[in-house]
Design a protein around this motif. Structure first.
Motif, PDB file in Angstrom:
ATOM      1  N   LEU A  78     -19.912 -14.303  28.636  1.00  0.00           N
ATOM      2  CA  LEU A  78     -19.687 -15.123  29.809  1.00  0.00           C
ATOM      3  C   LEU A  78     -20.214 -14.418  31.041  1.00  0.00           C
ATOM      4  N   LEU A  79     -20.932 -15.173  31.849  1.00  0.00           N
ATOM      5  CA  LEU A  79     -21.432 -14.653  33.109  1.00  0.00           C
ATOM      6  C   LEU A  79     -20.727 -15.423  34.209  1.00  0.00           C
ATOM      7  N   ARG A  80     -19.915 -14.721  34.993  1.00  0.00           N
ATOM      8  CA  ARG A  80     -19.063 -15.369  36.001  1.00  0.00           C
ATOM      9  C   ARG A  80     -18.343 -16.576  35.397  1.00  0.00           C
ATOM     10  N   ASP A  81     -17.701 -16.332  34.264  1.00  0.00           N
ATOM     11  CA  ASP A  81     -16.888 -17.322  33.545  1.00  0.00           C
ATOM     12  C   ASP A  81     -17.672 -18.464  32.909  1.00  0.00           C
ATOM     13  N   GLU A  82     -18.993 -18.447  33.026  1.00  0.00           N
ATOM     14  CA  GLU A  82     -19.803 -19.470  32.359  1.00  0.00           C
ATOM     15  C   GLU A  82     -20.339 -18.885  31.052  1.00  0.00           C
ATOM     16  N   PRO A  83     -20.147 -19.581  29.957  1.00  0.00           N
ATOM     17  CA  PRO A  83     -20.732 -19.068  28.694  1.00  0.00           C
ATOM     18  C   PRO A  83     -22.264 -19.067  28.797  1.00  0.00           C
ATOM     19  N   VAL A  84     -22.862 -17.986  28.343  1.00  0.00           N
ATOM     20  CA  VAL A  84     -24.321 -17.908  28.364  1.00  0.00           C
ATOM     21  C   VAL A  84     -24.831 -17.360  27.043  1.00  0.00           C
ATOM     22  N   THR A  85     -26.062 -17.708  26.723  1.00  0.00           N
ATOM     23  CA  THR A  85     -26.753 -17.020  25.625  1.00  0.00           C
ATOM     24  C   THR A  85     -28.131 -16.644  26.144  1.00  0.00           C
ATOM     25  N   PHE A  86     -28.442 -15.375  26.000  1.00  0.00           N
ATOM     26  CA  PHE A  86     -29.781 -14.918  26.357  1.00  0.00           C
ATOM     27  C   PHE A  86     -30.552 -14.731  25.065  1.00  0.00           C
ATOM     28  N   ASP A  87     -31.696 -15.388  24.930  1.00  0.00           N
ATOM     29  CA  ASP A  87     -32.422 -15.105  23.701  1.00  0.00           C
ATOM     30  C   ASP A  87     -33.641 -14.228  23.969  1.00  0.00           C
ATOM     31  N   HIS A  88     -33.652 -13.630  25.120  1.00  0.00           N
ATOM     32  CA  HIS A  88     -34.793 -12.798  25.487  1.00  0.00           C
ATOM     33  C   HIS A  88     -34.346 -11.933  26.661  1.00  0.00           C
ATOM     34  N   PRO A  89     -34.769 -10.661  26.707  1.00  0.00           N
ATOM     35  CA  PRO A  89     -34.368  -9.812  27.831  1.00  0.00           C
ATOM     36  C   PRO A  89     -34.743 -10.430  29.175  1.00  0.00           C
TER      37      PRO A  89
END
Ligand SMILES: Nc1ncnc2c1ncn2[C@@H]1O[C@H](COP(=O)(O)OP(=O)(O)OP(=O)(O)O)[C@@H](O)[C@H]1O
Ligand SMILES: Nc1ncnc2c1ncn2[C@@H]1O[C@H](COP(=O)(O)OP(=O)(O)OP(=O)(O)O)[C@@H](O)[C@H]1O
Ligand SMILES: [Mg+2]
Ligand SMILES: [Mg+2]
Lengths: 337, 508, 320, 332
Positions: free
Chosen positions: B63-74
């Motif tokens: 979570l980034l600032r309480d928002e779920p995130v997925t990074f698939d790349h740097p």
């Protein structure tokens, strides 16, 4: 030019002697323009040895016939700097010629767009496969080499049909001379300039160098590796296609027996030009010198005249070895100084 | 409680044969410097790589600032404001320092193309801020590890980021540069930027970190404010041992006393020079002696070691081993004579990533482990087994690829490789860099033990404490020349610093 | 973390399939192609057919073995086809002194060509692809200078070499199998083999570990030249003529494909001997299939492209 | 040296000399005037010969040798010879280089029929007569080039078909070993053969056609696959002698006896004709490579102001079981 010498007080770098830097510069010059120097020496020797070698017509012949190889080599330089290789360019070249000649019956635009679209699409596909699956570029483009040659045979009725260019404007593209040089030569020059700016002066170019230097690092530095790689193979496909189309315009027909083994000549031109196959280093001026050098060597061998066809091959092999050895020695001398 | 800037919930990540992260949760608050510690292979780097999109987690959310995130790349993480210095310096060696520093953010001219003049000027400006004045056009690989690390640091910080992650940023830095770095971190904190800080150097953690998360075997072993946790407690959590036990053992494992036989030096470098990095360097190591090599980054310590190991051709000077002059420029000859180097840059010059732990350990000793060119598996197994046990190398099996080990364990593998050759002299270039407290102590104890067995050790370390406690004698280098030599009671941190700082009167 | 070594849940079904494919992709592809032929190709399940395929593939296998070693050191050898031609030329040139002398001469020539390329790579530092490209051009020319046109011979010993069978197995196949075992032994069991992959995996580290890097490199190219020469001799004896113009043409591409399809990465540091043999078999079987089904050349090439891609895709290395 | 054939070489004289077909000289004639060229001294001026492939097969060897020998015989001192090593782009630049060297006459053995635009243009500017040998250039005779001397490949295919029909008695499955793909020769020899079979022998089916790339090795390999998977094949048409001889090796290896599979090929090399004598080949249609005398005599006539026909088709021989033994000396 001002040079910043390591500040001893900061204690971060060993003191460097002023002479070192200058020698390094010269070394740099030699390394990056080694091919140009070898070319100059070769031309000089040729001029001394053979009268008919330096006639304007012969010089123009060499430049014109080298220009097609040179265009393909520009794309190859991009690919090799990115750490890859493209074996499919020879097949692209011949396929594009056939398609251009076929397309010329529908006008200039089709004659140009058809080969560019097909070769570009296949370049794109190869790029996607290389970038997405991590398969070795050597193999992917080897498959491209086979596949495109197959496609070319299919398009030309197993090689039985040679399409003739039926569009005056398109033929003119390959044959018209401006200031003594044909249009493809000028196009080559334009592409070198454009490619040079792209490589040295844009973020995209820097990304290519970064990927070739260390793909892992490039990923972690936030370079869009997949996209850059795909574009690099696309460029290579497009340029091979363009060269093939222009060649068809020059020959006024879609010759089907071209291009076999061309990839090796192109790679040789790039590597003689000082671009490392390991990627991350190199440039276009070297590539151009490399392409011209190959043309000059051929021409010199013809001038010698008395050689049998087999001996010509021995000589060109030896010449190639000599050139790369010379380059290595220059490179080493620079490192040792 | 304020919302977290970054939060990881129940992250698991497995590699073939290893569960590197097992249900790890981690929370980073705004403006905090958050320490992430643990033994080698605890999973710190893996967690960071999961956070920055290098690896996809098998399970768990980010979570980034309480928002779920997925990074698939740097790149995606970078765009979201997470900037990272990875553990192994990850820059492009052939590109110039300036291009590395500013890749992706090159200054443009009015025509929209890169303005190189401005590029170099900008790079020079940035590097000067980090205390480095140098020719930024030179390829990065021509700089020492320290400078490279500073470039990575400057690069990461200069990207507009909300979170800066530093995976062992100081392992290649010397004290002054560490100070510079800490100044930068303080600035970041005051701007409300959060930092995740990984290090094995406990002093540093207590100097700058607010909070600490301890990982052990892929699980969270502790999480809380750092100032509430005593040093021994922290170490105990990391190692999973009893604090009382730790308290007994002291800071380093060096005993400090070796019975140096006064006899013939095992190895002696006489007036070794190589332009422009070495001038007239002389060092000798006697049996049973640990000789420290001190100096700042780029002082030429690595070069000295390489020259002795035959890996660097020299312009002048000689290297003799047990009275015999070693043929120049051949590591093979040096190894045959009993001199073995553990290089500083283990990724580029140390491990062979495609080979297993076993093959890496046996590599240098192959001639001894084979008969008429045919290798003896039994002998290799025996030697690999004994060294893996002795150095406590953590690997799924001897057949695991060495590239899959954590940094500290890779270092041990290299040490094992050198020892397996039956070397009489070990040249150790930063042998404890990036090694956790436990392993560090083991390595230090091992150095002692080896010296006691009569080996000569040349120890290069940027960790002054390690030098002082471990070495019987310290040769201090400055600008590629010997600036002074300290022995016996003279060997103190202050004395070393003083010798380094002394203005060039020793230059003659 | 050793106790976690057996944690199975992180190592799920899909991943396992992928690793399996990576390890055994070539075998699976060969099997699939065999099955296809058994069903769709008339007269496929005959001894004569398998004989034909094995005999034809033998020279490819032998050159590929050498190529695999070179690729293991992060190199490449484009000269193998030309070296085959040179060996072929030497054989007929020295046939007057008897077959054994001629064969030895051919092998020496092959080793010498390999040494020339190897020296450029190991001692001058020329990139392998260019060094061997120069060799490719020059050596074929040399072969042609020595034997300007196709030359038939009637030497019974040499002809026997190509057509004789021992215990029902063609001699060429036995030789190829023996060389495979030999090379596998070299890679797996000898110091040289270990050093070779180390050099390919990390040259700087190998040097610092005291490995004779240059000697390893030049040796590898010599072996490659030698094996290519063996292949050239066998191909010549089978053709019952020396044809330096076309013998071994484009062999380098077949060999490289066989090696890569067999799972040896072009980035070096690893050699898969059996995989390489399987790679060669796959290509042979593929070509035979296409010929037997009488596909036009255009189709043949396009199908080959697709199958090679598919096989390498299956065998490709996992990415981090 | 080697254990080559024990044959005595053909006497250098008239044996195997090319003969112009009685009806071969066709089309309107071309004179020095209508061509617009200038008279030059054949003996002193530069004469260029551009060979297409390496002189490594009997055809090319005989062709180059014939040109060189005839030039020597006529006292032509400035003959420049280039070889394109089978690369078409190289042949274009080779010829351009010959022009740059001041060639007054160009004899070209083209690698391909199309794609000669740049060369023809340069030659036309300088009014240099071009004689193409063995393969035609697709362009305007008498304007773009002077004339073509050579065989009719399509006709060769037809004649091979006739021989095949005769050998098989008009019945059976036939396989074709194609030449290199994309090559005019391949195309014409295939088309001629197929057209004739279709027209004359409905009993013959062409069940297999794969390229042997004009080489013996490939011919052998393809034939090995062929006879194993199609045992019913009765005849093989090889588009050159090398592939035919490769097929023979394959048949021998498979334990077949001479004549069991009928082989017909094109070229007329010594080895192939000996194959007929040995019973392995049924017939060989000749393609005569000795262009020297005809090329230079045509030039001389042209310089003397005589009219030159647009195409000069030579009459090729046929080698069959009936005449192989006594004609062996004519083979090259
Ligand atoms: N790419 C990989 N493939 C397989 N295993 C891996 C890989 N990367 C890490 N591992 C394993 O995962 C575990 C955790 O490694 P990680 O690098 O995260 O440790 P670390 O805490 O950063 O150690 P160090 O302090 O030594 O840097 C180790 O057991 C390591 O062997
Ligand atoms: N290949 C190279 N080319 C040019 N300069 C180099 C090269 N390698 C190292 N140097 C320079 O030589 C000097 C000595 O570097 P060295 O790595 O020996 O320092 P060190 O004392 O070992 O410091 P560190 O702690 O970074 O290892 C440095 O100024 C470095 O930039
Ligand atoms: Mg780590
Ligand atoms: Mg160092």
């Amino acid at each position: 030019m001002t040079t910043t010498i390591a500040d001893a007080d900061a204690g971060t770098e060993a003191r460097r002697r002023p002479g070192t830097l200058r020698r390094e510069r010269i070394g740099h010059l030699v390394q990056h323009h080694g091919a140009l120097m070898v070319l100059a020496v070769t031309v000089l020797l040729g001029a001394v040895a053979f009268d008919s070698f330096t006639t304007p017509q012969n010089a123009a012949n060499i430049v014109v016939s080298s220009s097609f190889l040179a265009i393909v080599a520009i794309g190859m330089t991009f690919v090799i700097i990115s750490g890859g290789i493209d074996l499919s360019v020879g097949s692209s070249f011949v396929l594009a010629g056939v398609l251009a000649a076929y397309g010329s019956r529908y006008g200039l635009l089709v004659a140009l767009l058809l080969p560019l679209t097909v070769c570009g699409a296949i370049g794109l596909l190869q790029g996607l496969i290389v970038a997405r699956t991590g398969m070795a570029p050597f193999i992917v483009t080897l498959a491209g080499l086979l596949g495109m040659r197959g496609l070319m045979l299919a398009v030309s009725g197993e090689g039985a049909n040679t399409y003739l260019v039926q569009n005056g404007a398109f033929s003119a593209l390959g044959q018209t001379s401006l200031l003594g040089l044909t249009v493809p030569v000028w196009i080559t020059l334009g592409l070198v300039l454009l490619g040079g700016v792209l490589l040295q002066r844009t973020g995209f170019g820097q990304n290519i160098y970064a990927i070739g230097g260390s793909e892992e690092a490039a990923v972690l530095m936030g370079v869009p590796v997949t996209r850059v790689k795909v574009i690099v193979y696309l460029i290579s496909g497009l340029l091979a296609g363009l060269a093939g189309a222009l060649n068809a315009a020059r020959l006024s027909s879609g010759v089907t027996i071209l291009g076999a083994g061309m990839e090796l000549d192109v790679i040789a031109a790039v590597v003689i030009g000082g671009t490392l196959l390991t990627g991350g280093a190199g440039g276009l001026t070297g590539t151009m010198a490399g392409a011209l050098l190959l043309g000059v060597i051929q021409s010199l061998i013809n001038q010698i005249g008395v050689l049998t066809s087999s001996f010509q091959q021995v000589v060109s092999g030896a010449f190639l070895a000599l050139v790369v050895v010379m380059q290595r020695i220059l490179h080493r001398a620079q490192r040792l100084s | 409680m304020a919302t977290a800037v970054l939060e990881a919930r129940g992250i698991s990540k497995g590699f073939p044969g290893v569960l590197a992260l097992d249900d790890v949760s981690f929370r980073l608050d705004a403006g905090q410097v958050h320490a992430l510690v643990g033994e080698n292979g605890a999973g710190k780097s893996t967690l960071i790589k999961v956070i920055t999109g290098v690896y996809r987690p098998d399970r768990g959310t980010l979570l980034l600032r309480d928002e779920p995130v997925t990074f698939d790349h740097p790149l995606a993480a970078q765009r979201a404001g997470i900037s990272t210095i990875y553990q192994e310096v990850n820059l492009v060696p052939q590109m110039s320092l300036a291009h590395n520093l500013l890749l992706g953010r090159e200054p443009r001219s009015r025509l929209g193309v890169i303005d190189t003049t401005q590029l170099y000027a900008e790079a020079e400006r940035v590097m000067t801020r980090y205390g480095i004045r140098t020719d930024v056009r030179r390829p990065l690989r021509s700089f020492g590890m320290g400078t490279q690390q500073m470039v990575a640091l400057a690069r990461a910080v200069s990207i507009e980021a909300r979170v800066v992650i530093m995976d062992e940023p100081t392992s290649a830095l010397e004290p002054r540069e560490v100070d510079t770095l800490f100044g930068v971190i303080a600035d970041l904190r005051s701007e409300g930027i959060s930092v995740i800080y990984v290090s094995h150097r406990l002093d540093e953690l207590y100097r700058i970190c607010d909070r600490v998360t301890v990982l052990r075997d892929g699980r969270v072993a502790h999480d809380g404010p750092l100032d509430e946790l005593a040093r021994v407690e922290l170490v105990a959590r990391m190692l999973g041992r009893d604090p009382a036990e730790i308290r007994r053992d002291g800071a380093t494992r060096f005993t400090g006393e070796h019975t140096t036989t006064a006899g013939e030096p095992l190895v002696e470098a006489r007036s070794v020079s190589r332009r422009p990095v070495l001038r007239d360097v002389s060092v000798q190591v006697r049996p049973g002696e640990v000789v420290g090599l001190g100096g700042l980054l780029g002082a030429g310590r690595s070069e000295t070691a390489k020259a002795i190991a035959g890996a660097l051709p020299v312009d002048a000077g000689t290297v003799t081993v047990a009275g015999q002059q070693v043929r120049r420029g051949s590591p093979a000859a040096a190894i045959r004579a009993g001199v073995s180097l553990v290089p500083e840059d283990r990724k580029a010059e140390g491990i062979v990533p495609t080979l297993s732990v076993r093959d890496n350990i046996a590599l240098a000793a192959l001639p001894q482990l084979s008969r008429s060119g045919v290798v003896s598996d039994a002998r290799i197994d025996r030697i690999v087994d004994s060294f893996m046990r002795r150095l406590r190398i953590k690997a799924a099996s001897p057949y695991q690829k060495v590239s899959e080990l954590s940094g500290g364990n890779q270092q041990k593998v290299l040490l094992a490789r050198s020892l397996a050759t039956g070397a009489k002299v070990l040249l150790l270039d930063e042998p404890t860099r990036g090694i956790d407290v436990g392993a560090k102590a083991e390595v230090q104890a091992l150095i002692d033990e080896l010296a006691a067995e009569g080996l000569g050790v040349l120890l290069i370390s940027s960790d002054l404490e390690e030098l002082v406690e471990g070495a019987d004698r310290v040769v201090v280098l400055r600008d590629g020349a010997v600036a002074g030599e300290l022995s016996g009671d003279q060997v103190t941190e202050e004395a070393i610093m003083a010798t380094i700082a002394a203005t060039g009167e020793t230059d003659g | 973390m050793a106790e976690l070594a057996a944690a199975p849940h992180v190592w799920g079904g899909r991943a396992r399939l992928l690793t399996w494919l990576q390890e055994y992709g070539v075998y699976a592809s060969v099997l699939a192609l065999l099955l296809f032929n058994v069903v769709f190709t008339p007269h496929f399940l005959e001894v004569a057919n398998f004989r034909t395929q094995l005999i034809q593939v033998a020279p490819v296998v032998i050159t590929s073995l050498g190529m695999a070693l070179v690729i293991g050191t992060e190199g490449i050898d484009l000269s193998v086809g030309a070296v085959m031609a040179l060996a072929s030329a030497m054989v007929v040139l020295y046939l007057g002194y008897g077959a054994p002398v001629a064969i030895v001469a051919a092998l020496i020539a092959g080793a010498a060509a390999g040494a020339a390329g190897g020296a450029l790579v190991a001692y001058v530092g020329v990139q392998p692809i260019v060094a061997t490209l120069a060799l490719l051009v020059g050596v074929r020319g040399l072969a042609n200078v020595l034997v300007p046109q196709l030359t038939e011979f009637r030497n019974p010993t040499l002809i026997t070499l190509g057509s004789q069978s021992v215990l029902g197995l063609p001699l060429v196949v036995i030789i190829a199998a023996a060389l495979t075992v030999l090379v596998a032994f070299l890679v797996k069991r000898t110091t040289f083999g270990r050093q070779l992959v180390a050099v390919g995996g990390n040259r700087a580290a190998s040097r610092l570990s005291g490995l004779p890097v240059r000697r390893v490199l030049i040796t590898v190219y010599i072996i490659s030249g030698l094996l290519a020469a063996v292949a050239g001799v066998l191909a010549t004896s089978r053709l019952q003529a020396s044809d330096p113009t076309s013998l071994g043409l484009l062999m380098e591409l077949s060999a490289i494909t066989a090696v890569v399809v067999g799972g040896t990465p072009l980035t070096g540091g690893r050699v898969r001997v059996l995989g390489t043999v399987m790679g060669a078999l796959l290509i042979q079987l593929l070509q035979a299939t296409l010929i037997k089904h009488n596909l036009p050349q255009s189709w043949t090439q396009m199908v080959q492209a697709v199958i090679i891609l598919a096989a390498v895709y299956a065998a490709r290395g996992r990415r981090a | 040296k080697s254990e080559d054939s024990g044959d005595t070489p053909a006497p250098a004289g008239s044996a195997g000399q090319q003969v112009v077909q009685s009806a071969g000289a066709t089309g309107p004639t071309c004179t020095l005037q209508s061509f617009g060229g200038q008279k030059f001294d054949l003996k002193k001026d530069v004469v260029g010969f551009s060979q297409s492939e390496k002189e490594a097969n009997p055809f090319r060897i005989a062709e180059t040798k014939s040109i060189k020998d005839e030039a020597a015989k006529l006292g032509i001192v400035n003959l420049r010879v280039t070889n394109a090593q089978s690369q078409f782009s190289k042949q274009i630049s080779d010829v351009q280089q010959l022009i740059a060297q001041g060639a007054k006459l160009l004899v070209i053995a083209p690698l391909n029929s199309d794609g000669w635009e740049p060369v023809l243009k340069q030659a036309a500017e300088k009014k240099i007569p071009i004689i193409t040998v063995d393969r035609k250039i697709n362009a305007q005779p008498c304007t773009d080039y002077l004339t073509f001397i050579g065989s009719d490949f399509y006709e060769q295919g037809k004649r091979a078909a006739d021989q095949m029909m005769q050998a098989l008695g008009g019945q059976g499955e036939v396989a074709i070993l194609l030449g290199a793909p994309g090559n005019n020769v391949t195309t014409d020899r295939t088309k001629g053969f197929k057209d004739r079979i279709q027209e004359k022998a409905p009993g013959i089916t062409i069940s297999f056609e794969q390229t042997g790339e004009f080489t013996r090795e490939k011919g052998q390999q393809v034939t090995e696959q062929l006879i194993q998977s199609r045992p019913g094949t009765k005849g093989i048409y090889a588009e050159n002698d090398e592939m035919a001889l490769g097929a023979v090796t394959a048949l021998k290896g498979a334990g077949k006896s001479p004549g069991q599979v009928k082989i017909v090929s094109v070229d007329g090399t010594r080895a192939a004709v000996r194959g007929i004598v040995d019973g392995w080949l049924s017939a060989v249609v000749e393609s005569n490579p000795r262009f020297g005398p005809l090329a230079f005599s045509t030039t001389q006539k042209f310089l003397e102001g005589e009219g030159i026909p647009a195409t000069v088709i030579i009459s090729d021989q046929e080698y069959t079981t009936a005449n192989a033994k006594e004609s062996l000396g004519n083979a090259y």
